[in-house]
Write a protein that holds these residues in place. Structure first.
Motif, PDB file in Angstrom:
ATOM      1  N   ILE A 288       0.859  -1.193  -0.072  1.00 53.28           N
ATOM      2  CA  ILE A 288       0.155   0.050  -0.200  1.00 53.28           C
ATOM      3  C   ILE A 288       0.915   1.308  -0.065  1.00 53.28           C
ATOM      4  CG2 ILE A 288      -1.770   1.163   1.446  1.00 53.28           C
ATOM      5  CD1 ILE A 288      -2.799  -1.462   2.213  1.00 53.28           C
ATOM      6  N   GLY A 289       2.131   1.126   0.521  1.00 46.23           N
ATOM      7  CA  GLY A 289       3.041   2.373   0.490  1.00 46.23           C
ATOM      8  C   GLY A 289       3.472   2.535  -0.693  1.00 46.23           C
ATOM      9  N   LYS A 290       3.779   1.714  -1.465  1.00 45.80           N
ATOM     10  CA  LYS A 290       4.201   1.691  -2.911  1.00 45.80           C
ATOM     11  C   LYS A 290       2.950   2.238  -3.861  1.00 45.80           C
ATOM     12  CE  LYS A 290       7.962  -1.948  -3.138  1.00 45.80           C
ATOM     13  NZ  LYS A 290       8.267  -2.830  -3.698  1.00 45.80           N
ATOM     14  N   ALA A 291       1.817   1.616  -3.519  1.00 46.39           N
ATOM     15  CA  ALA A 291       0.575   2.043  -4.162  1.00 46.39           C
ATOM     16  C   ALA A 291       0.551   3.660  -3.886  1.00 46.39           C
ATOM     17  CB  ALA A 291      -0.484   1.390  -3.916  1.00 46.39           C
ATOM     18  N   SER A 292       0.695   4.237  -2.782  1.00 44.58           N
ATOM     19  CA  SER A 292       0.607   5.429  -2.656  1.00 44.58           C
ATOM     20  C   SER A 292       1.562   6.592  -3.085  1.00 44.58           C
ATOM     21  CB  SER A 292       0.757   5.999  -1.028  1.00 44.58           C
ATOM     22  OG  SER A 292      -0.179   5.082  -0.256  1.00 44.58           O
ATOM     23  N   GLY A 293       2.679   6.011  -3.454  1.00 42.04           N
ATOM     24  CA  GLY A 293       3.656   6.644  -4.284  1.00 42.04           C
ATOM     25  C   GLY A 293       4.783   7.243  -3.383  1.00 42.04           C
ATOM     26  N   THR A 294       5.558   8.318  -3.953  1.00 46.98           N
ATOM     27  CA  THR A 294       6.525   8.834  -3.315  1.00 46.98           C
ATOM     28  C   THR A 294       6.273   9.930  -2.418  1.00 46.98           C
ATOM     29  OG1 THR A 294       6.924  10.122  -5.200  1.00 46.98           O
ATOM     30  CG2 THR A 294       8.157   7.976  -5.174  1.00 46.98           C
ATOM     31  N   GLY A 295       5.250  10.724  -2.468  1.00 47.62           N
ATOM     32  CA  GLY A 295       4.910  11.503  -1.528  1.00 47.62           C
ATOM     33  C   GLY A 295       3.430  11.322  -1.203  1.00 47.62           C
ATOM     34  N   ASN A 296       2.962  12.437  -0.433  1.00 50.50           N
ATOM     35  CA  ASN A 296       1.561  12.586   0.217  1.00 50.50           C
ATOM     36  C   ASN A 296       0.521  12.534  -0.615  1.00 50.50           C
ATOM     37  OD1 ASN A 296      -1.040  14.423   1.392  1.00 50.50           O
ATOM     38  ND2 ASN A 296       0.067  13.195   3.006  1.00 50.50           N
ATOM     39  N   VAL A 297      -0.419  11.602  -0.508  1.00 52.51           N
ATOM     40  CA  VAL A 297      -1.575  11.412  -1.550  1.00 52.51           C
ATOM     41  C   VAL A 297      -2.445  12.785  -1.628  1.00 52.51           C
ATOM     42  CG1 VAL A 297      -3.344  10.142  -2.313  1.00 52.51           C
ATOM     43  CG2 VAL A 297      -1.496   8.820  -1.339  1.00 52.51           C
ATOM     44  N   ASP A 298      -2.774  13.250  -0.528  1.00 53.44           N
ATOM     45  CA  ASP A 298      -3.510  14.433  -0.421  1.00 53.44           C
ATOM     46  C   ASP A 298      -2.903  15.764  -1.292  1.00 53.44           C
ATOM     47  OD1 ASP A 298      -5.658  13.001   0.841  1.00 53.44           O
ATOM     48  OD2 ASP A 298      -4.827  13.712   2.646  1.00 53.44           O
ATOM     49  N   ALA A 299      -1.647  15.686  -0.913  1.00 56.48           N
ATOM     50  CA  ALA A 299      -0.983  16.956  -1.710  1.00 56.48           C
ATOM     51  C   ALA A 299      -0.664  16.615  -3.020  1.00 56.48           C
ATOM     52  CB  ALA A 299       0.573  16.990  -0.749  1.00 56.48           C
ATOM     53  N   PHE A 300      -0.592  15.186  -3.569  1.00 57.96           N
ATOM     54  CA  PHE A 300      -0.423  14.970  -4.855  1.00 57.96           C
ATOM     55  C   PHE A 300      -2.066  15.451  -5.525  1.00 57.96           C
ATOM     56  CE2 PHE A 300      -1.591  11.628  -8.056  1.00 57.96           C
ATOM     57  CZ  PHE A 300      -0.814  12.093  -8.965  1.00 57.96           C
TER      58      PHE A 300
ATOM     59  N   GLU B  90       3.652  15.511 -12.814  1.00 55.68           N
ATOM     60  CA  GLU B  90       3.617  15.142 -11.521  1.00 55.68           C
ATOM     61  C   GLU B  90       3.293  13.756 -11.348  1.00 55.68           C
ATOM     62  OE1 GLU B  90       3.982  16.565  -7.869  1.00 55.68           O
ATOM     63  OE2 GLU B  90       3.691  17.898  -9.425  1.00 55.68           O
ATOM     64  N   CYS B  91       2.373  13.196 -12.091  1.00 51.95           N
ATOM     65  CA  CYS B  91       1.981  11.689 -11.970  1.00 51.95           C
ATOM     66  C   CYS B  91       3.397  11.066 -12.183  1.00 51.95           C
ATOM     67  CB  CYS B  91       1.260  11.307 -12.969  1.00 51.95           C
ATOM     68  SG  CYS B  91      -0.461  11.813 -12.856  1.00 51.95           S
ATOM     69  N   ASP B  92       4.405  11.357 -13.128  1.00 52.47           N
ATOM     70  CA  ASP B  92       5.549  10.824 -13.093  1.00 52.47           C
ATOM     71  C   ASP B  92       6.593  10.787 -11.959  1.00 52.47           C
ATOM     72  OD1 ASP B  92       5.022   9.860 -15.701  1.00 52.47           O
ATOM     73  OD2 ASP B  92       5.962  11.615 -16.669  1.00 52.47           O
ATOM     74  N   LYS B  93       6.425  12.006 -11.199  1.00 56.55           N
ATOM     75  CA  LYS B  93       7.045  12.198 -10.047  1.00 56.55           C
ATOM     76  C   LYS B  93       6.704  11.447  -8.863  1.00 56.55           C
ATOM     77  CE  LYS B  93       7.787  16.389  -8.846  1.00 56.55           C
ATOM     78  NZ  LYS B  93       7.548  17.803  -8.792  1.00 56.55           N
ATOM     79  N   GLN B  94       5.300  11.362  -8.828  1.00 54.15           N
ATOM     80  CA  GLN B  94       4.558  10.758  -7.854  1.00 54.15           C
ATOM     81  C   GLN B  94       4.927   9.203  -7.579  1.00 54.15           C
ATOM     82  OE1 GLN B  94       3.326  12.009  -5.011  1.00 54.15           O
ATOM     83  NE2 GLN B  94       2.061  10.243  -4.175  1.00 54.15           N
ATOM     84  N   LYS B  95       4.511   8.355  -8.801  1.00 52.31           N
ATOM     85  CA  LYS B  95       4.574   7.328  -9.340  1.00 52.31           C
ATOM     86  C   LYS B  95       3.699   6.463  -8.222  1.00 52.31           C
ATOM     87  CE  LYS B  95       9.312   7.232 -10.162  1.00 52.31           C
ATOM     88  NZ  LYS B  95      10.978   6.762 -10.019  1.00 52.31           N
ATOM     89  N   GLY B  96       3.485   5.049  -8.347  1.00 59.96           N
ATOM     90  CA  GLY B  96       2.304   4.292  -7.525  1.00 59.96           C
ATOM     91  C   GLY B  96       1.069   4.196  -8.444  1.00 59.96           C
ATOM     92  N   SER B  97       0.169   3.412  -7.539  1.00 54.84           N
ATOM     93  CA  SER B  97      -1.018   3.010  -8.464  1.00 54.84           C
ATOM     94  C   SER B  97      -1.892   4.193  -8.373  1.00 54.84           C
ATOM     95  CB  SER B  97      -1.875   1.936  -7.569  1.00 54.84           C
ATOM     96  OG  SER B  97      -0.906   0.898  -7.268  1.00 54.84           O
ATOM     97  N   VAL B  98      -1.998   5.208  -7.680  1.00 52.53           N
ATOM     98  CA  VAL B  98      -2.958   6.421  -7.707  1.00 52.53           C
ATOM     99  C   VAL B  98      -2.379   7.036  -8.907  1.00 52.53           C
ATOM    100  CG1 VAL B  98      -3.658   8.434  -6.682  1.00 52.53           C
ATOM    101  CG2 VAL B  98      -3.265   6.313  -5.210  1.00 52.53           C
ATOM    102  N   ALA B  99      -1.349   7.391  -8.960  1.00 52.42           N
ATOM    103  CA  ALA B  99      -0.569   8.027 -10.194  1.00 52.42           C
ATOM    104  C   ALA B  99      -0.726   7.585 -11.391  1.00 52.42           C
ATOM    105  CB  ALA B  99       0.940   8.347  -9.910  1.00 52.42           C
TER     106      ALA B  99
END
Length: 278
Positions: free
Chosen positions: A95-107, A126-135
């Motif tokens: 789930i941490g990987k799916a959230s990405g590299t930064g805070n999801v709410d800020a993203f 921004e999606c490329d920077k965030q990564k993860g399932s959400v991005a």
């Protein structure tokens, strides 16, 4: 009238699903073996008993010896506890990987800011920077956004629907990965309690058997039987309690990620509809 395409524009990596299944297949027997080894070689070590003999009473205040006296159900419940711990760690990582590299709410706020400014390329970056399932899901929607801008076969409402469907389908492919192995944790909630209750019943049967024996009952044997019942009860309830907490933590995290996707996806669709109306 042209139909909206039904295939998400971003392919979803399915290797994680098979990896998660293999992880579960290996983890369960390993936890059982480890629990049995702990029960036999650590809890059942002679040093925990009077005279160095496991047949005797545990040393006063020796927790390991006391738990070992809980009987054969104890290693089974211990294996449940190990499973909860291992699968919880695994879910935290996934789930941490799916959230990405930064805070999801800020993203989400940054993506909405780019959308309000009409900066789709910035949102993609921004999606490329965030990564993860959400991005990944949001980037799929943004890619479809670009495709719909050049499509001449559909009207604005159809294009907005196509973007929405793309986001929904990308979500349906990405998010189930996060729920894998949660079924195991949810199952341990029930069987932990039931197995503890089974150990309790076995201990009480032994206790009443001692009481029903001819002559004066063996006080030590009676005490051991009651102790076995209570130890199994405590371990079963404790394992179930931890399982419930972990299950609720993970479902809450998944709901948060799903809400972030829904919120951002709605913004993408609304932005497209508002900026392309004639």
């Amino acid at each position: 009238m042209a139909n909206a395409p039904t295939k998400p524009t971003t392919p979803v990596n399915k290797e994680s699903s098979s990896a998660s299944g293999a992880f579960a297949t290996l983890t369960i027997p390993i936890c059982i073996v480890v629990a049995i080894c702990i029960f036999v070689f650590i809890l059942g070590h002679p040093s925990h008993y009077k005279g160095g003999d496991p047949a005797n009473e545990p040393n006063p205040g020796d927790l390991f010896g006391t738990v070992h006296k809980g009987g054969v159900i104890v290693p089974l419940i211990m294996s449940y506890l190990l499973m909860v711990i291992v699968f919880s760690i695994e879910r935290f990582v996934v789930i941490g990987k799916a959230s990405g590299t930064g805070n999801v709410d800020a993203f989400v706020r940054r993506i909405q800011s780019f959308l309000n400014a009409g900066n789709i390329d910035g949102a993609n970056a921004e999606c490329d920077k965030q990564k993860g399932s959400v991005a990944n899901v949001i980037k799929s929607g943004l890619k479809k956004y670009r495709e719909m801008e050049t499509d001449q076969t559909m009207d604005v409402d159809q294009k907005a629907l196509a973007i929405q469907k793309d986001i929904e389908e990308a979500t349906a492919l990405e998010m189930p990965m996060l729920e894998q192995n949660l079924t195991i944790i949810a199952t341990l909630v029930s069987i932990g309690t039931l197995t503890g209750l089974l150990g309790t019943v076995i201990g009480m049967i032994k206790a009443f058997g001692e009481l029903a024996s001819s002559g004066a009952p063996n006080q030590a044997a009676l005490s051991n039987s009651i102790s076995e019942a209570l130890i199994n009860t405590a371990l079963g309830i404790g394992t179930s309690a931890i399982s419930i907490v972990m299950y609720n933590v993970f479902t809450s995290k998944i709901d948060k990620l799903t809400y972030a996707i829904d919120e951002t996806g709605f913004s993408i669709v609304q932005t497209f509809a508002a900026s392309h109306k004639k």
